[in-house]
Design a protein around this motif. Structure first.
Motif, PDB file in Angstrom:
ATOM      1  N   ARG A  85       0.839  -1.209   0.000  1.00 33.73           N
ATOM      2  CA  ARG A  85       0.000   0.000   0.000  1.00 33.73           C
ATOM      3  C   ARG A  85       0.873   1.257   0.000  1.00 33.73           C
ATOM      4  NH1 ARG A  85      -5.409   0.676   1.410  1.00 33.73           N
ATOM      5  NH2 ARG A  85      -5.947   2.782   2.025  1.00 33.73           N
ATOM      6  N   GLN A  86       1.956   1.241   0.782  1.00 33.98           N
ATOM      7  CA  GLN A  86       2.869   2.383   0.818  1.00 33.98           C
ATOM      8  C   GLN A  86       3.546   2.580  -0.540  1.00 33.98           C
ATOM      9  OE1 GLN A  86       5.469   1.495   4.102  1.00 33.98           O
ATOM     10  NE2 GLN A  86       3.972   2.143   5.637  1.00 33.98           N
ATOM     11  N   ALA A  87       3.892   1.491  -1.198  1.00 35.40           N
ATOM     12  CA  ALA A  87       4.507   1.598  -2.527  1.00 35.40           C
ATOM     13  C   ALA A  87       3.516   2.169  -3.534  1.00 35.40           C
ATOM     14  CB  ALA A  87       5.019   0.234  -2.982  1.00 35.40           C
ATOM     15  N   PHE A  88       2.253   1.696  -3.506  1.00 30.29           N
ATOM     16  CA  PHE A  88       1.228   2.261  -4.378  1.00 30.29           C
ATOM     17  C   PHE A  88       1.035   3.748  -4.077  1.00 30.29           C
ATOM     18  CE2 PHE A  88      -1.030  -2.069  -4.948  1.00 30.29           C
ATOM     19  CZ  PHE A  88      -0.424  -2.280  -6.181  1.00 30.29           C
ATOM     20  N   LEU A 122      -7.660  18.681  -6.076  1.00 30.99           N
ATOM     21  CA  LEU A 122      -7.159  18.023  -4.882  1.00 30.99           C
ATOM     22  C   LEU A 122      -6.373  16.782  -5.294  1.00 30.99           C
ATOM     23  CD1 LEU A 122      -7.369  18.263  -1.765  1.00 30.99           C
ATOM     24  CD2 LEU A 122      -9.367  16.756  -1.892  1.00 30.99           C
ATOM     25  N   THR A 123      -5.255  16.521  -4.616  1.00 28.35           N
ATOM     26  CA  THR A 123      -4.444  15.340  -4.902  1.00 28.35           C
ATOM     27  C   THR A 123      -4.258  14.514  -3.637  1.00 28.35           C
ATOM     28  OG1 THR A 123      -2.369  16.497  -4.477  1.00 28.35           O
ATOM     29  CG2 THR A 123      -3.163  16.482  -6.751  1.00 28.35           C
ATOM     30  N   PHE A 124      -3.805  13.277  -3.846  1.00 30.68           N
ATOM     31  CA  PHE A 124      -3.519  12.359  -2.742  1.00 30.68           C
ATOM     32  C   PHE A 124      -2.162  11.726  -3.010  1.00 30.68           C
ATOM     33  CE2 PHE A 124      -4.168   8.334  -0.361  1.00 30.68           C
ATOM     34  CZ  PHE A 124      -4.541   8.864   0.862  1.00 30.68           C
ATOM     35  N   PHE A 125      -1.251  11.838  -2.032  1.00 25.46           N
ATOM     36  CA  PHE A 125       0.103  11.308  -2.181  1.00 25.46           C
ATOM     37  C   PHE A 125       0.620  10.894  -0.813  1.00 25.46           C
ATOM     38  CE2 PHE A 125       4.760  12.201  -2.359  1.00 25.46           C
ATOM     39  CZ  PHE A 125       5.113  11.204  -3.255  1.00 25.46           C
ATOM     40  N   GLU A 126       1.068   9.668  -0.718  1.00 24.90           N
ATOM     41  CA  GLU A 126       1.608   9.117   0.534  1.00 24.90           C
ATOM     42  C   GLU A 126       0.674   9.348   1.725  1.00 24.90           C
ATOM     43  OE1 GLU A 126       5.630  10.706   0.866  1.00 24.90           O
ATOM     44  OE2 GLU A 126       6.385   8.919  -0.177  1.00 24.90           O
ATOM     45  N   GLY A 127      -0.623   9.149   1.485  1.00 20.88           N
ATOM     46  CA  GLY A 127      -1.594   9.247   2.567  1.00 20.88           C
ATOM     47  C   GLY A 127      -2.011  10.651   2.937  1.00 20.88           C
TER      48      GLY A 127
END
Length: 159
Positions: free
Chosen positions: A7-10, A140-145
């Motif tokens: 999940r962290q890699a994704f 809005l973006t999502f990156f590393e949680g």
């Protein structure tokens, strides 16, 4: 395979943040989704991926839906539809057509169900786009949680 590390890699892949919305017997329903992609221009198709454990998976079956690409000031809406209620949040709706859209989003795509495919612990919903709109502004973006904005990309010159 370590699911947490996977999940962290994704999470190293920045994505946009969308809320998929539809009408049901109780009114308006929705789910926050960052697994969204365009599929085809002819016919116009878009895809969202929904976890089979989510209530929305069953609720969305055979219903028209809208993919709302959230603007950078709509983080509270993302959390609301991700299952973290935001006290006092008032969501402005456009209820015209077969599925509701959120007012003020960067863009939206109204879709009728076209196909769905089993994909492990998720289902891929492919919708045929019947209407869309876009507006200027940052998404809005999502990156590393974490939530962010596309504005950070604009400050860098492309060489």
């Amino acid at each position: 395979m370590d699911g947490k590390l996977l999940r962290q890699a994704f999470g190293k892949f920045p994505t946009g943040v969308t809320v998929v919305t539809w009408f049901d017997e109780d009114g308006i329903n929705g789910i926050t989704v960052n697994s969204f992609t365009s599929v085809s221009l002819e016919p116009p198709l878009a895809l969202v991926s929904i976890d089979k454990k989510a209530n929305s998976y069953k609720q969305l079956q055979n219903k028209p839906f809208t993919i709302n690409v959230l603007a950078d000031d709509q983080e509270a809406i993302a959390w609301q539809f991700a299952g973290r209620p935001q006290e006092g949040l008032d969501i402005p709706w456009n209820k015209e057509g077969d599925s509701p859209s959120i007012i003020g989003v960067s863009s939206y795509f109204k879709c009728k169900q076209w196909q769905q495919y089993d994909a492990g612990d998720h289902v891929l919903f492919i919708g045929e786009v019947t209407k869309f709109e876009r507006q200027d502004g940052d998404s809005l973006t999502f990156f590393e949680g974490r939530m962010g904005t596309t504005a950070m990309y604009k400050s860098q010159e492309v060489q």
